[in-house]
Design a protein around this motif. Structure first.
Motif, mmCIF file in Angstrom:
data_model
loop_
_atom_site.group_PDB
_atom_site.id
_atom_site.type_symbol
_atom_site.label_atom_id
_atom_site.label_comp_id
_atom_site.label_asym_id
_atom_site.label_seq_id
_atom_site.Cartn_x
_atom_site.Cartn_y
_atom_site.Cartn_z
ATOM 1 N N GLU A 96 112.978 92.553 33.132
ATOM 2 C CA GLU A 96 114.477 93.013 32.978
ATOM 3 C C GLU A 96 115.252 92.896 34.147
ATOM 4 O O GLU A 96 116.113 92.580 33.937
ATOM 5 N N LEU A 97 114.824 92.501 35.780
ATOM 6 C CA LEU A 97 115.743 92.073 36.622
ATOM 7 C C LEU A 97 116.275 90.643 35.669
ATOM 8 O O LEU A 97 117.212 90.348 36.340
ATOM 9 N N MET A 98 115.422 89.919 35.043
ATOM 10 C CA MET A 98 115.703 88.162 34.981
ATOM 11 C C MET A 98 116.519 88.347 33.476
ATOM 12 O O MET A 98 116.535 87.145 32.682
ATOM 13 N N SER A 99 116.338 89.316 33.144
ATOM 14 C CA SER A 99 116.852 89.495 31.107
ATOM 15 C C SER A 99 118.560 90.395 31.895
ATOM 16 O O SER A 99 119.666 89.957 32.850
ATOM 17 N N SER A 100 118.124 91.387 31.639
ATOM 18 C CA SER A 100 120.119 91.960 31.760
ATOM 19 C C SER A 100 120.067 92.392 32.855
ATOM 20 O O SER A 100 121.715 92.197 32.876
ATOM 21 N N ARG A 141 115.811 95.530 48.701
ATOM 22 C CA ARG A 141 117.252 96.071 48.370
ATOM 23 C C ARG A 141 117.972 95.841 48.066
ATOM 24 O O ARG A 141 118.885 94.868 48.231
ATOM 25 N N PHE A 142 117.851 96.012 46.615
ATOM 26 C CA PHE A 142 118.440 95.101 45.577
ATOM 27 C C PHE A 142 118.436 96.121 43.905
ATOM 28 O O PHE A 142 119.068 95.212 42.928
ATOM 29 N N LEU A 143 118.038 96.699 44.103
ATOM 30 C CA LEU A 143 117.536 97.805 42.585
ATOM 31 C C LEU A 143 118.693 98.375 42.870
ATOM 32 O O LEU A 143 119.322 98.987 43.770
ATOM 33 N N SER A 144 119.214 98.659 41.384
ATOM 34 C CA SER A 144 120.668 99.712 40.938
ATOM 35 C C SER A 144 120.061 100.756 41.292
ATOM 36 O O SER A 144 118.414 100.820 40.364
ATOM 37 N N ALA A 145 121.155 101.288 40.666
ATOM 38 C CA ALA A 145 120.777 103.226 40.804
ATOM 39 C C ALA A 145 120.415 103.112 39.580
ATOM 40 O O ALA A 145 119.086 104.476 39.319
ATOM 41 N N SER A 146 120.845 102.681 38.467
ATOM 42 C CA SER A 146 119.992 102.618 36.789
ATOM 43 C C SER A 146 118.799 102.214 37.147
ATOM 44 O O SER A 146 118.602 103.163 36.542
ATOM 45 N N LEU A 206 111.641 105.289 40.670
ATOM 46 C CA LEU A 206 111.463 104.292 42.419
ATOM 47 C C LEU A 206 112.567 105.775 42.990
ATOM 48 O O LEU A 206 113.974 105.905 42.362
ATOM 49 N N ASP A 207 112.013 105.269 43.616
ATOM 50 C CA ASP A 207 112.750 105.907 44.851
ATOM 51 C C ASP A 207 113.544 105.020 45.691
ATOM 52 O O ASP A 207 113.091 103.613 46.446
ATOM 53 N N ILE A 208 114.833 104.541 45.857
ATOM 54 C CA ILE A 208 115.676 103.573 46.777
ATOM 55 C C ILE A 208 115.840 104.646 48.532
ATOM 56 O O ILE A 208 116.811 105.447 48.508
ATOM 57 N N PRO A 209 115.116 104.110 49.629
ATOM 58 C CA PRO A 209 114.528 104.656 50.382
ATOM 59 C C PRO A 209 116.263 104.517 51.337
ATOM 60 O O PRO A 209 117.068 103.054 51.179
ATOM 61 N N PRO A 210 117.145 104.845 52.667
ATOM 62 C CA PRO A 210 117.432 104.372 53.091
ATOM 63 C C PRO A 210 117.681 103.293 54.172
ATOM 64 O O PRO A 210 117.690 103.918 55.366
#
Length: 245
Positions: free
Chosen positions: A26-30, A212-217, A224-228
């Motif tokens: 998904e990261l490499m497509s949309s 550290r590159f995932l979007s919130a969506s 998944l959790d995005i840590p600080p």
């Protein structure tokens, strides 16, 4: 080995091997990322984990053991960054993929005069830390030559080991093998890429997360959790099950 320090109190959700593969697609497509970008981000995270675990004052000699797949590519990228930080990486890369990407990563290192070796035992004996970038989340089945003896050496060495995404030979879902070369292999540190994999519940060392590159969506879609992450850091230290930091 590695000393646990007080960093962060949180427990992160894990990502199965199947979902990790789907997320990469998904990261490499949309998501519009290229494989080169994802590997660069992963390798950068690995290099920062090395820096946090083992600052230059502890020793500059880093052995990076690379497998033939994406995990090995992450190791090659990490080695390039480590060279620029002032470390002295040596690469063990016995089964190079024919993919052009890996040839380019090797060429970049050769242009920096980063040495490649076929003598793992000699390189291990001359190292201050080892990066285990042999097998990642897509590993399954039997460990094939020349890696059984390498994994046995990683298991038995007193030199600190940082595993990339998974200790090599571990099953992504169920953790350490009950027999074979990886039985009893417990590296001192692990860096999970994008998200921890289920095997982390069996891990008892220091645990870092890089991604550290995932979007919130996207994070929400995969639960998944995005840590600080702090400042310009690409990694954050997180606890494993039953561990407080």
């Amino acid at each position: 080995m590695f000393r646990t320090t007080t960093k962060l109190m949180m427990a992160l959700k894990t990502l199965s091997a199947k979902n990790a593969a789907e997320l990469d697609k998904e990261l490499m497509s949309s998501g519009a990322f290229s494989i080169d970008q994802l590997m660069e981000l992963a390798g950068l995270s690995v290099s920062q984990a090395v820096y946090k675990l083992h600052p230059l004052s502890k020793g500059k000699r880093i052995l990076v053991a690379c497998g033939p797949g994406n995990n090995g590519g992450d190791g090659l990228v990490a080695a390039r960054h480590l060279h620029h930080y002032g470390y002295e990486p040596t690469i063990y890369f016995p089964k190079q993929s024919k993919n052009e990407l890996y040839a380019r990563l090797r060429k970049q290192l050769e242009d920096l005069s980063v040495p490649f070796t076929n003598d793992f035992d000699a390189a291990l004996g001359a190292s201050d830390l080892i990066v285990d970038a042999i097998f990642g989340f897509s590993f399954s089945g039997e460990v094939r030559e020349p890696f059984p003896r390498v994994i046995e050496a990683l298991r038995d060495t007193k030199v600190p080991v940082l595993a990339v995404d998974a200790p090599s030979s571990w099953d992504i879902e169920s953790g350490p093998p009950k027999d074979g070369p990886g039985k009893g292999f417990m590296p001192g540190a692990l860096i999970s890429l994008t998200a921890p994999k289920p095997l982390v519940k069996h891990f008892r060392g220091r645990h870092f997360l890089g991604g550290r590159f995932l979007s919130a969506s996207v994070a929400e879609k995969y639960g998944l959790d995005i840590p600080p992450y702090q400042g310009i850091d690409q990694v954050v230290e997180v606890p494993v099950d039953g561990q407080k930091l």
